[in-house]
Design an enzyme around this catalytic site. Structure first.
Site, PDB file in Angstrom:
ATOM      1  N   HIS A   1      -3.053  14.019 -28.381  1.00 40.52           N
ATOM      2  CA  HIS A   1      -3.437  12.606 -28.196  1.00 40.52           C
ATOM      3  C   HIS A   1      -4.107  12.051 -29.435  1.00 40.52           C
ATOM      4  CE1 HIS A   1      -3.381  12.937 -23.554  1.00 40.52           C
ATOM      5  NE2 HIS A   1      -2.314  12.300 -23.991  1.00 40.52           N
TER       6      HIS A   1
ATOM      7  N   ARG B   1      -4.453  22.277 -12.238  1.00 40.11           N
ATOM      8  CA  ARG B   1      -3.481  21.367 -12.849  1.00 40.11           C
ATOM      9  C   ARG B   1      -3.870  21.043 -14.290  1.00 40.11           C
ATOM     10  NH1 ARG B   1      -0.468  16.155  -9.926  1.00 40.11           N
ATOM     11  NH2 ARG B   1       0.935  15.796 -11.672  1.00 40.11           N
TER      12      ARG B   1
ATOM     13  N   GLU C   1      -5.644  17.181  -9.620  1.00 37.01           N
ATOM     14  CA  GLU C   1      -6.277  17.668 -10.847  1.00 37.01           C
ATOM     15  C   GLU C   1      -7.797  17.667 -10.704  1.00 37.01           C
ATOM     16  OE1 GLU C   1      -4.268  16.159 -14.299  1.00 37.01           O
ATOM     17  OE2 GLU C   1      -5.894  16.762 -15.610  1.00 37.01           O
TER      18      GLU C   1
ATOM     19  N   LYS D   1       6.155  23.559 -12.264  1.00 40.31           N
ATOM     20  CA  LYS D   1       5.281  22.375 -12.148  1.00 40.31           C
ATOM     21  C   LYS D   1       4.927  22.126 -10.677  1.00 40.31           C
ATOM     22  CE  LYS D   1       3.709  18.090 -13.411  1.00 40.31           C
ATOM     23  NZ  LYS D   1       3.974  16.811 -14.026  1.00 40.31           N
TER      24      LYS D   1
ATOM     25  N   ARG E   1       0.817  -1.229   0.000  1.00 41.01           N
ATOM     26  CA  ARG E   1       0.000   0.000   0.000  1.00 41.01           C
ATOM     27  C   ARG E   1       0.845   1.272   0.000  1.00 41.01           C
ATOM     28  NH1 ARG E   1      -2.922  -2.993   3.793  1.00 41.01           N
ATOM     29  NH2 ARG E   1      -4.641  -4.075   2.772  1.00 41.01           N
TER      30      ARG E   1
ATOM     31  N   HIS F   1       5.580  11.806 -27.778  1.00 37.57           N
ATOM     32  CA  HIS F   1       4.437  12.502 -27.190  1.00 37.57           C
ATOM     33  C   HIS F   1       4.604  14.034 -27.261  1.00 37.57           C
ATOM     34  CE1 HIS F   1       1.200  13.418 -24.503  1.00 37.57           C
ATOM     35  NE2 HIS F   1       2.037  13.969 -23.647  1.00 37.57           N
TER      36      HIS F   1
ATOM     37  N   LYS G   1       2.124  11.748 -10.298  1.00 40.33           N
ATOM     38  CA  LYS G   1       1.239  10.891 -11.101  1.00 40.33           C
ATOM     39  C   LYS G   1       2.024   9.656 -11.502  1.00 40.33           C
ATOM     40  CE  LYS G   1      -1.937  14.089 -13.373  1.00 40.33           C
ATOM     41  NZ  LYS G   1      -2.396  14.581 -14.684  1.00 40.33           N
TER      42      LYS G   1
ATOM     43  N   ASN H   1      -2.557  20.354 -19.515  1.00 36.83           N
ATOM     44  CA  ASN H   1      -2.975  19.536 -20.661  1.00 36.83           C
ATOM     45  C   ASN H   1      -3.070  20.351 -21.948  1.00 36.83           C
ATOM     46  OD1 ASN H   1      -3.195  17.222 -19.098  1.00 36.83           O
ATOM     47  ND2 ASN H   1      -5.237  17.795 -18.401  1.00 36.83           N
TER      48      ASN H   1
ATOM     49  N   HIS I   1      -2.711  18.866 -25.447  1.00 30.71           N
ATOM     50  CA  HIS I   1      -2.825  17.409 -25.349  1.00 30.71           C
ATOM     51  C   HIS I   1      -4.065  16.854 -26.040  1.00 30.71           C
ATOM     52  CE1 HIS I   1       0.499  17.915 -22.721  1.00 30.71           C
ATOM     53  NE2 HIS I   1       0.541  16.639 -22.378  1.00 30.71           N
TER      54      HIS I   1
ATOM     55  N   GLU J   1       7.445  20.492 -24.329  1.00 32.65           N
ATOM     56  CA  GLU J   1       6.724  20.525 -23.047  1.00 32.65           C
ATOM     57  C   GLU J   1       7.122  21.769 -22.241  1.00 32.65           C
ATOM     58  OE1 GLU J   1       4.280  18.489 -22.026  1.00 32.65           O
ATOM     59  OE2 GLU J   1       4.507  16.675 -23.233  1.00 32.65           O
TER      60      GLU J   1
HETATM   61  N1  LIG Z   1       3.699  11.173 -14.557  1.00 34.58           N
HETATM   62  C1  LIG Z   1       3.575  12.264 -15.249  1.00 34.58           C
HETATM   63  O1  LIG Z   1       3.201  13.313 -14.730  1.00 34.58           O
HETATM   64  C2  LIG Z   1       3.903  12.235 -16.706  1.00 34.58           C
HETATM   65  C3  LIG Z   1       3.987  13.434 -17.412  1.00 34.58           C
HETATM   66  C4  LIG Z   1       4.347  13.388 -18.748  1.00 34.58           C
HETATM   67  C5  LIG Z   1       4.615  12.156 -19.354  1.00 34.58           C
HETATM   68  N2  LIG Z   1       4.510  11.007 -18.635  1.00 34.58           N
HETATM   69  C6  LIG Z   1       4.811   9.708 -19.237  1.00 34.58           C
HETATM   70  O2  LIG Z   1       6.184   9.683 -19.590  1.00 34.58           O
HETATM   71  C7  LIG Z   1       6.370   8.726 -20.630  1.00 34.58           C
HETATM   72  C8  LIG Z   1       7.328   9.311 -21.645  1.00 34.58           C
HETATM   73  O3  LIG Z   1       8.550   9.567 -21.034  1.00 34.58           O
HETATM   74  P1  LIG Z   1       9.866   9.890 -21.870  1.00 34.58           P
HETATM   75  O4  LIG Z   1       9.538  10.863 -22.912  1.00 34.58           O
HETATM   76  O5  LIG Z   1      10.916  10.176 -20.878  1.00 34.58           O
HETATM   77  O6  LIG Z   1      10.121   8.527 -22.672  1.00 34.58           O
HETATM   78  P2  LIG Z   1      10.899   7.174 -22.327  1.00 34.58           P
HETATM   79  O7  LIG Z   1      10.915   6.898 -20.891  1.00 34.58           O
HETATM   80  O8  LIG Z   1      10.335   6.146 -23.235  1.00 34.58           O
HETATM   81  O9  LIG Z   1      12.395   7.505 -22.785  1.00 34.58           O
HETATM   82  C9  LIG Z   1      12.635   7.800 -24.137  1.00 34.58           C
HETATM   83  C10 LIG Z   1      13.809   6.997 -24.688  1.00 34.58           C
HETATM   84  O10 LIG Z   1      15.033   7.566 -24.235  1.00 34.58           O
HETATM   85  C11 LIG Z   1      15.878   6.553 -23.704  1.00 34.58           C
HETATM   86  N3  LIG Z   1      16.697   7.233 -22.707  1.00 34.58           N
HETATM   87  C12 LIG Z   1      16.297   7.688 -21.497  1.00 34.58           C
HETATM   88  N4  LIG Z   1      17.272   8.414 -20.935  1.00 34.58           N
HETATM   89  C13 LIG Z   1      18.322   8.396 -21.790  1.00 34.58           C
HETATM   90  C14 LIG Z   1      19.607   8.986 -21.781  1.00 34.58           C
HETATM   91  N5  LIG Z   1      19.987   9.792 -20.791  1.00 34.58           N
HETATM   92  N6  LIG Z   1      20.424   8.761 -22.827  1.00 34.58           N
HETATM   93  C15 LIG Z   1      20.017   7.996 -23.877  1.00 34.58           C
HETATM   94  N7  LIG Z   1      18.797   7.444 -23.960  1.00 34.58           N
HETATM   95  C16 LIG Z   1      17.962   7.648 -22.926  1.00 34.58           C
HETATM   96  C17 LIG Z   1      14.940   5.512 -23.214  1.00 34.58           C
HETATM   97  O11 LIG Z   1      15.572   4.265 -23.138  1.00 34.58           O
HETATM   98  C18 LIG Z   1      13.845   5.548 -24.266  1.00 34.58           C
HETATM   99  O12 LIG Z   1      14.195   4.806 -25.392  1.00 34.58           O
HETATM  100  C19 LIG Z   1       5.009   8.408 -21.166  1.00 34.58           C
HETATM  101  O13 LIG Z   1       4.639   7.115 -20.749  1.00 34.58           O
HETATM  102  C20 LIG Z   1       4.091   9.433 -20.515  1.00 34.58           C
HETATM  103  O14 LIG Z   1       2.788   8.939 -20.289  1.00 34.58           O
HETATM  104  C21 LIG Z   1       4.167  11.033 -17.334  1.00 34.58           C
END
Ligand SMILES: NC(=O)c1ccc[n+]([C@@H]2O[C@H](COP(=O)([O-])OP(=O)(O)OC[C@H]3O[C@@H](n4cnc5c(N)ncnc54)[C@H](O)[C@@H]3O)[C@@H](O)[C@H]2O)c1
Length: 377
Positions: free
Chosen positions: A265, A254, A244, A234, A125, A278, A147, A258, A261, A189
């Site tokens: 999306h 919050r 949110e 943020k 939990r 994204h 999140k 978006n 988005h 972003e």
């Molecule tokens: N929790 C939140 O508030 C929130 C907000 C925005 C996005 N997200 C989520 O985040 C995800 C996307 O994250 P992302 O854009 O970081 O993508 P990701 O985690 O897929 O990373 C992108 C790529 O970069 C590579 N990588 C990571 N760090 C590296 C480095 N330093 N050097 C070389 N390669 C590296 C990874 O292996 C991957 O192939 C989505 O699932 C999205 O839903 C969450």
């Protein structure tokens, strides 16, 4: 009939975000400081690529702080942010005998961070977790705010929880190995944050991107400062509206994060999540929302021009000329963020000031025109 009222005093939570160069080695010290002497184990969650690049200093630091270390590596990409991965992780946690005060350390991008955070949220939990983000997007966005979650085959982020990290450690040197498109997605972003919430942050970001374009190199200090400014932004929004709230429609809710988005999306969905990162899709989504704002008479054309220039500075975006606006607009109806079936649009009044507008207020021909304009550019 007896009635009782249960009143909970929600605990005040705060956590530290550390930003700098070569700070990976200090993860151990920070986790120990936060969890105290009773914490024994730490598990690092990462993927193979990131772990090979950056695992070592994190392990050494944790060992030096007397943690017993394990690691769990997931595959590369969004499809590993799944219930299957979650099952594997929490099973590993229980096999290792992780206890309530042990640590999960997420080393990687948003995929690793969201999955590891969710595993930490549900195991026993809720146990402590620390974010060590290594993509630009994760450093300015996903690692802050609590999140967490995984995808279902039918849609992204449909299962999750709010669970705040106990600390975030951002090593900006890790960005040196990040592919260019991942950087572009992160810059987009950043533009979003400024556009919806702070004209000053928008300017700071565009100034940085301009300098970077001209010199192809910008002092690391400028980048640390910029990332810190975005985390502060943020964190400020999250502190005021952690979950949110659906009731909130004001400028500090919050939901304004978006921005871009809704169309973003839809673009990702119609291209089956294969064409856009994204943040790149959000780049187009912001342009579309800007165009709608202009057509509604909310936003001056000169302000929209500022937004367009800023998005251009982020880097090249994938082509959209072959996409049809009808398919994109029909994909809007399936947006997870809609309320009672209606899309809520985050629009702009000016750079730095957002407005939440009900989908009913935007006629279909205006919507078509806005999307068409953006796709053909
Ligand atoms: N929790 C939140 O508030 C929130 C907000 C925005 C996005 N997200 C989520 O985040 C995800 C996307 O994250 P992302 O854009 O970081 O993508 P990701 O985690 O897929 O990373 C992108 C790529 O970069 C590579 N990588 C990571 N760090 C590296 C480095 N330093 N050097 C070389 N390669 C590296 C990874 O292996 C991957 O192939 C989505 O699932 C999205 O839903 C969450």
């Amino acid at each position: 009939v007896r009635k009782l009222r249960v009143t909970l005093k929600s605990p005040v939570q705060d956590y530290r975000i550390t930003i700098g160069r070569t700070v990976l080695g200090s993860v151990g010290v920070q986790v120990r400081r936060e969890l105290g002497p009773s914490s024994r184990r730490a598990i690092i969650i990462s993927n193979r690529r990131v772990f090979a690049l950056y695992g070592e200093p994190v392990i050494e630091g944790l060992q030096a702080s007397a943690f017993v270390i394990s690691q769990a590596l997931i595959g590369e990409g969004e499809r590993f942010k799944s219930l299957t991965s979650l099952n594997r992780l929490v099973t590993t946690f229980s096999e290792l005998g992780l206890e309530r005060n042990d640590a999960v350390v997420a080393l990687g991008g948003g995929v690793v961070g969201d999955l590891a955070g969710f595993a930490a949220a549900v195991y026993l939990r809720g146990i402590p977790y620390f974010q060590v983000p290594t993509t630009l997007l994760a450093q300015i966005d996903s690692s802050v705010g609590g999140k967490t979650g995984v995808n279902l085959p039918v849609g992204k982020n449909l299962v999750g929880a709010f669970h705040q990290p106990r600390g975030v450690i951002i090593d900006t040197d890790t960005l040196a190995t990040l592919p260019a498109r991942e950087l572009t997605a992160g810059w987009c972003e950043m533009i979003k944050n400024g556009a919806v919430g702070s004209r000053q942050l928008f300017q700071q970001t565009t100034n940085f991107l301009r300098a970077r374009k001209q010199a192809a190199f910008v002092g690391a200090h400028g980048l640390d400062k910029l990332i810190a400014a975005h985390c502060a932004f943020k964190a400020g929004i999250v502190a005021g509206d952690e979950r949110e709230s659906l009731k909130r429609t004001d400028r500090a809710s919050r939901r304004i994060l978006n921005f871009g988005h809704t169309i973003g999306h839809a673009l990702e969905a119609v291209t089956r999540y294969r064409r856009f990162r994204h943040g790149e899709a959000v780049g187009y989504g912001m342009l579309a929302a800007g165009e709608i704002s202009k057509l509604l008479g909310l936003l001056k054309p000169s302000e929209l021009e500022l937004l367009r220039e800023a998005i251009e500075l982020c880097g090249p975006l994938p082509r959209t000329g072959d996409l049809n606006e009808r398919s994109i607009i029909s994909a809007l109806g399936r947006d997870k963020k809609s309320i009672a079936g209606k899309v809520q649009w985050i629009l702009l009044e000016r750079i730095g000031t957002a407005r939440i507008v009900d989908g009913n207020e935007i006629g279909p021909s205006l919507l078509h025109e806005a999307v068409r304009t953006v796709l053909k550019n």
